[in-house]
Enzyme design. Structure first.
Site, mmCIF file in Angstrom:
data_model
loop_
_atom_site.group_PDB
_atom_site.id
_atom_site.type_symbol
_atom_site.label_atom_id
_atom_site.label_comp_id
_atom_site.label_asym_id
_atom_site.label_seq_id
_atom_site.Cartn_x
_atom_site.Cartn_y
_atom_site.Cartn_z
ATOM 1 N N ALA A 14 1.319 4.325 -1.787
ATOM 2 C CA ALA A 14 1.098 5.773 -1.924
ATOM 3 C C ALA A 14 0.931 6.403 -0.540
ATOM 4 C CB ALA A 14 -0.135 6.015 -2.791
ATOM 5 N N PRO A 15 1.404 7.649 -0.375
ATOM 6 C CA PRO A 15 1.969 8.552 -1.385
ATOM 7 C C PRO A 15 3.427 8.310 -1.733
ATOM 8 C CG PRO A 15 1.865 9.675 0.705
ATOM 9 C CD PRO A 15 1.215 8.336 0.924
ATOM 10 N N GLY A 16 4.148 7.463 -0.983
ATOM 11 C CA GLY A 16 5.463 7.052 -1.443
ATOM 12 C C GLY A 16 6.641 7.413 -0.558
ATOM 13 N N SER A 17 6.428 8.049 0.570
ATOM 14 C CA SER A 17 7.573 8.425 1.401
ATOM 15 C C SER A 17 8.285 7.194 1.955
ATOM 16 C CB SER A 17 7.121 9.341 2.545
ATOM 17 O OG SER A 17 6.088 8.732 3.295
ATOM 18 N N LYS A 18 7.532 6.187 2.369
ATOM 19 C CA LYS A 18 8.157 4.954 2.865
ATOM 20 C C LYS A 18 8.788 4.170 1.722
ATOM 21 C CE LYS A 18 4.807 4.515 6.654
ATOM 22 N NZ LYS A 18 3.921 5.597 6.182
ATOM 23 N N CYS A 45 -1.187 4.217 11.234
ATOM 24 C CA CYS A 45 -1.099 5.461 12.004
ATOM 25 C C CYS A 45 -2.335 5.583 12.887
ATOM 26 C CB CYS A 45 -0.937 6.670 11.091
ATOM 27 S SG CYS A 45 -2.152 6.809 9.775
ATOM 28 N N ASP A 105 1.797 -1.135 5.099
ATOM 29 C CA ASP A 105 1.349 0.087 5.774
ATOM 30 C C ASP A 105 -0.090 0.302 5.328
ATOM 31 O OD1 ASP A 105 1.802 2.436 7.393
ATOM 32 O OD2 ASP A 105 1.755 3.581 5.537
ATOM 33 N N ASP A 152 -0.241 0.188 -5.247
ATOM 34 C CA ASP A 152 -1.361 0.843 -4.568
ATOM 35 C C ASP A 152 -2.644 0.496 -5.296
ATOM 36 O OD1 ASP A 152 -1.523 3.040 -2.261
ATOM 37 O OD2 ASP A 152 -3.165 3.373 -3.664
ATOM 38 N N CYS A 168 0.875 -1.179 0.000
ATOM 39 C CA CYS A 168 0.000 0.000 0.000
ATOM 40 C C CYS A 168 0.907 1.223 0.000
ATOM 41 C CB CYS A 168 -0.930 -0.008 1.204
ATOM 42 S SG CYS A 168 -1.822 -1.558 1.459
#
Length: 803
Positions: free
Chosen positions: A177-181, A320, A267, A207, A175
């Site tokens: 997006a948005p892509g920071s991980k 989160c 995530d 995603d 999963c």
């Protein structure tokens, strides 16, 4: 992850305050609600923290989140960016005060490796609005657009660090997006790999939402990695990809085992109630039963990840959210479902500076009427929607003994008041045994193969021992025969019996027969073990000429190009790119049998795409390395692209790479189209060796010019490589305006207003000239063409959702 679906009610999905047709009164950010009685009641009952600690817990969740960012650790200039922050911005911000209050400068996150994670206590909104902080805000925005920095919440950085990605791993972000991980995973994949080299592993960033997958493309494209594939599938239904090397492969007799991943990040979508510090609307929208609708999909995603994970592999489940129904309930029931094939990993010794709390072993479930329940039996039929009732058992913990046996305390909970972060949940799992029928069959076959190999080695060892024993016996027998013959001769003279001689002869015959029998035993057939190098020949073909008909994916399919034919052959020959660069990784999106851009992927990505065929919904992959230009008399129909320079640089013919001193680098950066005569004589000589109207690389090595009198504004450690266009009498830098602005600021220490220099102006990333007098020179026209082509080349990425 906090991507909760929109609720639709009788009002057609509209919020309650819109049903009457009147919009709610505008409220400023400070006026937004920051409390929820049900939220308070629910989490007090869960005993997340001690009773005397709960007020601090709640107060921290009401405060605004500080600004956090991460330096892109895989880039060569990461150390230079860190040096710039520490030497330029920290002293600058330390001297600033806002409304009489001194500004606390940014500081490294104590638990993030190499001081690449940073926190700035000024909230993001204040940072954006404050004129005094404008310089630092502009720096963050520019470096983020370039890809040198990622704006990311601190706790969001934790899961990729605990995944322990190595360069050889196959990694799946289910999963993404948005892509920071995802960006962190790619950085870890490239960690320790020399510049210009490609890791053996890859990252599949998936995603379920196509538009979010396109956002993901924009994020990962800044990393310039050939080891990324962006896909669009529901996480719980991510397709199997078969390696094509099973029995009968290549002959229609069957397919090989499913490809599995070494590392998987889950995530998952969640209620996001740990993000109240940045998503203030959570306070007024929060409901306890939001978790009830999310738990089933979260469980399915984690279960699917378990099937896709290799035995011995590691995966991380994270949200989160603070709700145990989305966290420990999912983990515990999935662990129980697979009956010991998965286990929770103890990561208490990892990231020791990170403050965390253990996972919960008990919790209560709140129904829509606000009642708390400790068992499923206590919930009335009408207290929960029918869609939730079928999953109600999965909302509760297992019995205490079972929870203790699963070591649920190894889960990690991060609370806002512990280290000035958001709320987060992380569980690290390891697969210790196969779980699917195919996996078990594969494991059994592997065990059988290893047993055969062991038996064969043991047989060979015994054979060698037998041969040695036989030789020794023959030597002993010969000596004894001589002795017996001598004794027989003596006995003959004395009339002794001959029985001893007959006995020794019989013994010798038996020994020889035993050795012969041992030598004639048939060898175990090991042909199955000698075909491991034939996988490439047996791979399922990738058929780009039979594209998937899917209106949701409008892009043209990727097509792998033959490096020994057509335009690509001419491109590689012109730039002198030899076999040191993989020839199998070039691909493009075909448009009427032609292509505008050429991309490059790693061998691992090509192999995956070939194995997957049409099973993978590929949104994007690869680094763009060549773009078609519009200059008629160009030496090559394609020019070098900035994002592909790190990939191409080690393989280019030497005369295309022009090493310059700092004085020449300054000229190239400050002027739009510097004339060749403005450069030093050695640099002009090197440029003269390159054909006119073609791309070159201007390279500056700080180590090679450390003794020069003139030095960059910020101490540099990374080599700078700038793609340029070599005109008849001038050169022009081919870089994105944001990337160029970042480089100018880091190297020269100030921003050059290049629009006021000379006759040309910089607008919309295109160097264009005034058209009032029509006296433009040929050199200027030639130098401008590639930049217009660069904009055309960007159209294709924009069609894929890039911002």
């Amino acid at each position: 992850m906090g991507r909760m679906g929109k609720r639709k009610g009788k009002g057609g999905g509209k919020a309650k305050n819109h049903v009457s047709g009147e919009r709610a009164a505008y409220r400023s950010f400070d006026e937004l609600r920051r409390d929820n009685e049900s939220f308070r009641k629910y989490y007090q009952a869960q005993k997340l923290v001690d009773a005397d600690e709960f007020p601090a817990f709640m107060e921290a969740m009401r405060t605004v989140l500080p600004t956090n960012f991460r330096i892109t650790g895989s880039r060569q200039q990461a150390v230079d960016i860190r040096e710039q922050i520490m030497t330029e911005f920290v002293p600058y911000l330390r001297s600033i005060s806002i409304e009489g209050v001194d500004v606390e400068p940014p500081h490294p996150l104590a638990w993030y490796p190499h001081n690449f994670g940073w926190q700035f206590t000024i909230p993001r909104i204040a940072l954006k609005k404050s004129a005094a902080l404008g310089k630092f805000h502009s720096f963050l925005v520019t470096e983020t657009e370039v890809g040198n920095i990622s704006r990311q919440e601190a706790v969001s950085m934790v899961p990729p660090l605990l995944l322990d990605v190595q360069p050889q791993h196959l990694v799946l972000d289910m999963c993404a997006a948005p892509g920071s991980k995802t960006a962190q995973l790619v950085e870890a994949l490239h960690a320790g790999v020399a510049p210009g080299e490609t890791p053996r592993g890859l990252v599949v960033a998936n995603d379920a939402d196509y538009k979010r997958a396109c956002m993901l493309v924009h994020q990962v494209n800044r990393l310039n990695s050939p080891n990324i594939v962006v896909t669009n599938h529901s996480g719980e239904r991510f397709p199997n990809i078969y390696d094509g090397a099973g029995a009968g492969a290549g002959t229609g007799g069957g397919r090989g085992a499913a490809v599995q991943f070494d590392r998987i990040l889950c995530d998952v979508p969640c209620s996001g109630d740990g993000t109240t510090r940045k998503n203030v609307r959570v306070w007024e929208k929060w409901r306890a039963d939001d978790a009830h609708s999310l738990n089933p999909i979260q469980t399915k995603i984690l279960q699917r990840a378990a099937y896709l994970l290799k035995t011995g592999g590691r995966m991380v489940y994270s949200t989160c959210s603070l709700n145990p129904i989305e966290n420990e309930a999912v983990v515990a029931h999935v662990l129980s479902h697979f009956e010991g094939a998965l286990r929770l990993v103890d990561v208490s010794a990892e990231l020791p500076e990170l403050r965390r709390r253990p996972g919960l072993a008990t919790w209560k479930v709140m129904t829509r009427d606000g009642e708390l329940h400790e068992t499923p039996a206590s919930i009335a039929t009408n207290a929960m929607p029918r869609s939730h009732r079928r999953y109600v058992d999965a909302f509760f913990p297992l019995d205490r003994a079972r929870m203790d046996a699963l070591h649920i305390e190894r889960c990690m909970r991060i609370y806002s008041h512990l280290q000035n972060t958001g709320g987060f949940f992380v569980a690290v799992l390891e697969k210790v045994a196969p779980i699917s029928v195919n996996e078990k069959k594969k494991a059994a076959e592997r065990a059988e193969r290893l047993q055969r190999e062991y038996d064969e080695l043991d047989l060979e060892r015994k054979r060698e021992q037998g041969a040695a024993a036989e030789a020794e016996a023959e030597a002993v027998s010969a000596a004894e025969a001589v002795a017996v013959a001598v004794a027989a001769a003596e006995d003959a003279e004395s009339g002794a019996p001959k029985r001893q001689i007959e006995t020794e002869a019989e013994t010798e015959e038996e020994t020889g027969a035993t050795a012969a029998s041992e030598a004639k035993r048939p060898k175990v057939d090991s042909a199955d073990n000698n075909n491991s190098n034939d996988d490439d020949e047996r791979m399922a073909p990738y058929l780009p000429d039979e594209p998937r008909e899917d209106p949701a994916l409008p892009e043209n399919p990727f097509v792998f190009l033959d490096a020994d034919a057509g335009e690509l052959k001419n491109i590689l020959a012109f730039y002198g790119i030899g076999p040191s660069m993989s020839r199998r990784g070039f691909l493009s999106r075909m448009e009427n049998s032609t292509y505008r851009s050429v991309y490059h992927v790693s061998d691992s990505v090509r192999r995956l795409m070939e194995l997957a065929g049409q099973r993978l919904r590929v949104v994007n992959t690869g680094i763009r390395v060549f773009n078609r230009n519009c200059v008629k008399d160009a030496g090559c129909a394609y020019r070098l692209v900035c994002e592909g320079v790190p990939q191409l640089l080690p393989h280019l013919a030497p005369h295309f790479v022009v090493d310059v001193p700092f004085a020449d680098l300054r000229v190239v950066l400050e002027q739009i189209n510097p004339l060749l005569e403005s450069l030093s004589a050695p640099t002009r000589e090197r440029i003269a060796a390159v054909p006119m109207s073609s791309s070159i690389i201007v390279r500056y090595d700080p180590a090679a010019h450390a003794a020069d009198a003139e030095q960059p504004f910020t101490r540099l450690t990374a080599v700078l490589a700038l793609p340029c266009w070599r005109g008849h009498a001038s050169i022009s830098v081919h870089m994105d305006k944001n990337q160029l602005g970042s480089l100018i600021h880091r190297v020269l220490g100030h921003t050059i207003d290049r629009s006021s220099e000379g006759r040309l102006k910089l607008a919309n990333n295109t160097r264009s000239a005034p058209q009032d007098d029509g006296t433009e020179t040929q050199d200027q026209e030639l130098d401008q063409e590639p930049d217009r082509e660069q904009m055309q080349g960007q159209d294709q990425d924009q069609s894929m959702g890039q911002e």
